[in-house]
Design a protein around this motif. Structure first.
Motif, PDB file in Angstrom:
ATOM      1  N   LEU A  36      -1.818   5.225   0.774  1.00  0.00           N
ATOM      2  CA  LEU A  36      -3.189   4.931   0.330  1.00  0.00           C
ATOM      3  C   LEU A  36      -4.143   5.693   1.266  1.00  0.00           C
ATOM      4  O   LEU A  36      -4.009   5.812   2.467  1.00  0.00           O
ATOM      5  CB  LEU A  36      -3.318   3.159   0.764  1.00  0.00           C
ATOM      6  CG  LEU A  36      -4.513   2.837  -0.231  1.00  0.00           C
ATOM      7  CD1 LEU A  36      -3.977   2.753  -1.655  1.00  0.00           C
ATOM      8  CD2 LEU A  36      -4.299   1.069   0.066  1.00  0.00           C
ATOM      9  N   THR A  37      -4.892   6.471   0.591  1.00  0.00           N
ATOM     10  CA  THR A  37      -5.958   7.393   1.172  1.00  0.00           C
ATOM     11  C   THR A  37      -7.141   7.072   0.544  1.00  0.00           C
ATOM     12  O   THR A  37      -7.413   7.013  -0.631  1.00  0.00           O
ATOM     13  CB  THR A  37      -5.800   8.774   1.132  1.00  0.00           C
ATOM     14  OG1 THR A  37      -4.347   9.120   1.648  1.00  0.00           O
ATOM     15  CG2 THR A  37      -6.543   9.843   1.854  1.00  0.00           C
ATOM     16  N   LYS A  38      -8.278   6.962   1.615  1.00  0.00           N
ATOM     17  CA  LYS A  38      -9.485   6.691   1.071  1.00  0.00           C
ATOM     18  C   LYS A  38     -10.530   7.737   1.942  1.00  0.00           C
ATOM     19  O   LYS A  38     -10.666   7.521   3.122  1.00  0.00           O
ATOM     20  CB  LYS A  38      -9.928   5.423   1.276  1.00  0.00           C
ATOM     21  CG  LYS A  38     -11.584   5.095   0.829  1.00  0.00           C
ATOM     22  CD  LYS A  38     -11.926   5.315  -0.399  1.00  0.00           C
ATOM     23  CE  LYS A  38     -13.368   5.304  -0.815  1.00  0.00           C
ATOM     24  NZ  LYS A  38     -13.403   5.265  -2.355  1.00  0.00           N
ATOM     25  N   PRO A  53      -9.393   3.646  -4.683  1.00  0.00           N
ATOM     26  CA  PRO A  53      -8.757   4.676  -3.323  1.00  0.00           C
ATOM     27  C   PRO A  53      -8.746   6.213  -3.940  1.00  0.00           C
ATOM     28  O   PRO A  53      -9.085   6.384  -4.912  1.00  0.00           O
ATOM     29  CB  PRO A  53      -7.004   4.422  -3.505  1.00  0.00           C
ATOM     30  CG  PRO A  53      -7.060   3.822  -4.851  1.00  0.00           C
ATOM     31  CD  PRO A  53      -7.954   3.269  -5.287  1.00  0.00           C
ATOM     32  N   ILE A  71      -9.677  -2.271  -1.174  1.00  0.00           N
ATOM     33  CA  ILE A  71      -8.966  -1.404  -2.179  1.00  0.00           C
ATOM     34  C   ILE A  71      -8.109  -2.212  -3.063  1.00  0.00           C
ATOM     35  O   ILE A  71      -7.926  -2.471  -4.064  1.00  0.00           O
ATOM     36  CB  ILE A  71      -8.242  -0.372  -1.565  1.00  0.00           C
ATOM     37  CG1 ILE A  71      -9.070   0.824  -1.137  1.00  0.00           C
ATOM     38  CG2 ILE A  71      -7.124   0.245  -2.652  1.00  0.00           C
ATOM     39  CD1 ILE A  71      -8.599   2.065  -0.359  1.00  0.00           C
ATOM     40  N   ALA A 131       0.756  -0.995  -0.035  1.00  0.00           N
ATOM     41  CA  ALA A 131       0.071  -0.099  -0.119  1.00  0.00           C
ATOM     42  C   ALA A 131       1.033   1.239  -0.054  1.00  0.00           C
ATOM     43  O   ALA A 131       1.793   1.244   0.801  1.00  0.00           O
ATOM     44  CB  ALA A 131      -0.855   0.146   1.175  1.00  0.00           C
ATOM     45  N   THR A 186     -11.505  -1.517   4.585  1.00  0.00           N
ATOM     46  CA  THR A 186     -11.366  -0.549   3.545  1.00  0.00           C
ATOM     47  C   THR A 186     -10.014  -0.798   2.631  1.00  0.00           C
ATOM     48  O   THR A 186     -10.119  -0.899   1.435  1.00  0.00           O
ATOM     49  CB  THR A 186     -11.403   0.912   4.092  1.00  0.00           C
ATOM     50  OG1 THR A 186     -12.668   1.299   4.887  1.00  0.00           O
ATOM     51  CG2 THR A 186     -10.978   1.806   2.814  1.00  0.00           C
ATOM     52  N   THR A 187      -8.890  -0.949   3.443  1.00  0.00           N
ATOM     53  CA  THR A 187      -7.762  -1.602   2.750  1.00  0.00           C
ATOM     54  C   THR A 187      -7.851  -2.527   1.981  1.00  0.00           C
ATOM     55  O   THR A 187      -7.599  -2.521   0.859  1.00  0.00           O
ATOM     56  CB  THR A 187      -6.498  -1.681   3.940  1.00  0.00           C
ATOM     57  OG1 THR A 187      -6.679  -0.510   4.920  1.00  0.00           O
ATOM     58  CG2 THR A 187      -5.313  -1.907   3.289  1.00  0.00           C
TER      59      THR A 187
END
Ligand SMILES: Nc1ncnc2c1ncn2[C@@H]1O[C@H](COP(=O)(O)OP(=O)(O)O)[C@@H](O)[C@H]1O
Ligand SMILES: [Mg+2]
Lengths: 261, 488
Positions: A17-19, A64, A57, A14, A53-54
């Protein structure tokens, strides 16, 4: 048990990684993590920390907001079909087709995963390995308990034989014995050279087998410990330190610990 | 990949109780409907033949050519087994003679009102109502149900393309529905052959067209089911939506279209038309008698100042001339009336056509109407069946009346009858004929209007096209929605 493989390229990565969900919830904030072959990375965190969530993705179920997720060097969100050839997934609640038998379900999902060379005996071996009773092989899934379904799920992941494995709270809701067996299996898979990213809120289990533990809180990886670093740590302190938000939801840490140990 | 997915879909459907139920219900319904349809057809053939014979005998035993009245019957068609259409509603028989208007009366339902209550179930009805409902039952949870189950996530953790996945959903469901449709209809067609129903080559083409049409129709409902299933998250919601769509599409919209057309285009009732005709008739006869008295006034004037002797001689001389003039005027009035009746009828028929077209076009908002209209067109039991028959019967009537007039002239018999009152034998009617039957050997024969299969297909091409457009729209919509579907 971990360090010799670390120089290889990571199988799961990752990168920044931003969501941010449509409703403005920031579920992941600049997450960085790598999992190499022969490693288990335990993502530790309470409900809503951003674990699912991770994994979503990585599986391209969601895009993401920024950053990238790579599986075996392939961007999971720009070439998901290629990326998913390299990963197996077991959810926290494995769901299969209720009208199919365990065998039929395993057969379908394994072939969907691109493995069509297996014979029935291979399926049987895998199901035996995960500890499913033989009588259940040809029973319809609708009569299966959660533990039996999780076993089928891990059997499917084993048979898919992908280099990377994503496990989303695979032991939640299992009884301690089943949880222990499951953990042992995951450890075996790591020893076979798989790169495993496992989310859990069960710190004891994480400590037992993980090579790396990352503590996720509100989308931020607040701490990162190797297995060796965890050795002398007081577990209760760790909870208080990093998972305060989670504790409020779950209740007394001691109650939880008693429950789990 | 695709074959794995389709196999799984098919297996899932074949193993499910709803497939079993569908197969059972379809088989029972289709086979029963065909079986009953065959019986019904055989009965109507028998009835048709008997009626024709009776009509023939009646002609032979008529008192004279002037009294001859032929009865023409609508010929049963094997296609009514599959699509009864308007067969049961349109009259079966019309009297043909110089004093009868061609008009089909005595429909099967008017004779056997019991069956009109719930109507016959035929293949087209089963497809229209039952299979469409099954198609919805098969598809309402195709996508969102897998999401709810969690199987969607597991499946898509593999390198599966969404297009292939949706296509396999469609293919699996399609096969799962087409099997319960095709197997019973094949057995049904076997029944038709075994029972010796005379299915012509053109009928076979129609049947194949009908099966193709049914498949298109079912495909549309699969499409709409997949579409709704992939724009909703919950299968309970999609089920509800689809039920509403089904009820409005199958039960409401077609009727609404027809009702709306009835409101928009006014059609005069038969009574109104008759009143108009009578008014015209009265008015013409009145003006005729007025002109007649005028003419007679003129004639009186011409004779003014003549002696009684002269007048008589003048009258005797003019008698034929006058008679011819009067007769011509009377004939003119009669032909005017006939002409007027004809135009009024034509006008009302044209308006009816306009209303009909509007009704159909409005009803076609729902593909169910397209299916129904195309099915009836293919089977030849469509709305034009009545006018087709009446048209050909009118033509026959012209031939027939010419024939009877000729026969009448040949036989040199006035066609009248004498009433004798005899104190011994009572009243005696003398028709002035010997007891020979009339020779009908050279009487024109009526043959039912023939519609080529090609024409029937031509008439249903619009509805085929519409169905295909609807199918493309629902599938396009499904793909579009599923490509953006949130798997979680
Ligand atoms: N589809 C979504 N829309 C909006 N917010 C979401 C959605 N899914 C998850 N979240 C929020 O994102 C955060 C992280 O959720 P999740 O990754 O499921 O946590 P975990 O798996 O660690 O329990 C939570 O606050 C959750 O409420
Ligand atoms: Mg979660």
């Amino acid at each position: 048990m971990q360090n010799e493989t670390i120089k290889q390229a990571p199988l799961l990565e990752a990168r920044n990684l931003t969501k941010v969900y449509e409703d403005g919830v920031k579920a992941l904030d600049n997450l960085q993590l790598t999992v190499h072959p022969g490693e288990i990375f335990a993502m530790l965190g309470g409900n809503g920390a951003g674990k699912t969530t991770t994994i979503n993705i990585f599986l391209d179920f969601i895009q993401p907001t920024s950053g990238n997720a790579f599986i075996n060097g392939i961007d999971a969100n720009s070439d998901p079909l290629e990326a998913k050839k390299n990963v197996a997934f077991v959810s926290e609640n494995v769901q299969l087709y209720p009208n199919f038998t365990a065998m039929q379900n395993v057969d379908f999902f394994v072939r969907l995963g691109g493995k069509s060379q297996y014979k029935r005996s291979d399926y049987e071996d895998a199901l035996v390995r995960v500890g499913l009773q033989r009588e259940a092989f040809d029973k319809k899934l609708k009569d299966f308990s959660k533990g039996m379904r999780q076993k089928c799920g891990i059997a499917i992941a084993i048979l898919k034989d992908a280099p990377a494995i994503l496990l989303d709270e695979p032991t939640s809701g299992l009884d301690p014995k089943a949880g222990k067996e499951f953990t042992r299996l995951v450890g075996d898979l790591r020893d076979e050279g798989k790169a495993i990213l496992m989310s859990t809120h069960d710190i004891f289990r994480a400590k037992e087998i993980s090579d790396h533990v990352g503590i996720l809180n509100a989308g931020v990886l607040v701490a990162r410990k190797t297995n060796a670093e965890l050795k002398g740590v007081n577990l209760e302190e760790l909870y208080v330190e990093y998972m305060a938000g989670y504790m409020e939801e779950v209740g007394e840490p001691s109650a939880l610990i008693n429950n789990l140990s | 990949m695709l074959s794995i997915l389709i196999q799984k879909e098919l297996k899932n459907i074949l193993l499910s109780p709803k497939f079993f139920a569908t197969f059972l219900v379809c088989s029972i319904l289709i086979l029963i409907s065909i079986f009953i349809g065959i019986n019904e057809y055989n009965n109507s053939v028998l009835q048709y033949q008997t009626n024709q014979q009776i009509a023939q005998q009646d002609i032979e035993q008529a008192t004279g050519w002037m009294q001859v009245r032929n009865l023409l019957h609508r010929e049963p068609t094997p296609m009514q087994i599959f699509v009864s259409g308007l067969h049961f509603d349109v009259g079966r028989v019309s009297g043909i003679s110089s004093f009868d208007d061609v008009k089909l009366v005595r429909s099967p339902y008017s004779d056997e009102t019991l069956f009109a209550i719930f109507r016959f179930i035929d293949f087209a009805f089963i497809v229209q109502v039952v299979l469409s409902l099954f198609a919805i039952l098969f598809t309402y949870d195709a996508i969102n149900g897998e999401r709810e189950n969690g199987t969607l996530k597991l499946a898509f953790s593999n390198p599966v393309s969404r297009v292939q996945y949706l296509f396999s959903k469609f293919a699996g469901t399609w096969l799962g529905l087409i099997i319960p449709l095709l197997i019973p209809i094949m057995i049904g067609l076997l029944l038709v052959i075994v029972f010796g129903v005379p299915v012509s080559e053109s009928d076979w083409i129609r049947i194949i067209g009908l099966i193709g049409l049914s498949i298109l129709y079912v495909t549309f409902f699969i499409g709409i089911g997949l579409f709704i299933s992939s724009v909703t998250r919950k299968s309970s919601l999609s089920f509800l939506l689809l039920l509403v769509i089904w009820i409005s599409g199958v039960l409401i919209l077609p009727r609404m279209g027809v009702m709306a057309a009835g409101q928009i285009v006014d059609i005069e009732s038969v009574a109104q038309i008759e009143a108009k005709q009578e008014a015209f008739e009265r008015e013409r006869w009145e003006s005729y008698s007025a002109s007649l008295s005028e003419i007679w006034g003129e004639r009186e004037q011409e004779m003014e100042g003549m002696t009684e002797e002269e007048r008589r001689a003048y009258r005797d001389e003019k008698e034929w001339e006058w008679l011819e003039v009067d007769d011509a005027a009377r004939k003119q009035v009669q032909s005017d009336i006939i002409e007027n009746n004809r135009t009024l009828l034509e006008e009302s028929q044209n308006r009816k056509k306009v209303q009909e077209q509007l009704a159909f076009n409005l009803a076609r908002i729902s593909p169910v109407s397209s299916f129904r209209l195309a099915a009836m067109n293919l089977a030849g039991t469509d709305i034009d069946m009545k006018s087709r028959y009446e048209e050909s019967m009118r033509q026959y009537k012209d031939e027939f009346t010419k024939f009877t007039e000729r026969k009448q002239a040949e036989s040199g018999n006035s066609g009248g009858f004498r009433i004798e009152v005899d104190s011994n034998e009572g009243v005696k009617l003398d028709f002035g004929r010997n007891d020979q039957t009339l020779d009908t050997s050279d009487m024109p024969r009526y043959s039912a209007p023939v519609v080529q299969a090609g024409t029937s297909f031509g008439n249903s091409i619009l509805d085929f096209g519409l169905l295909i457009v609807f199918i493309i729209a629902t599938f396009g919509g499904s793909f579009f929605a599923f490509l953006r579907y949130d798997m979680r």
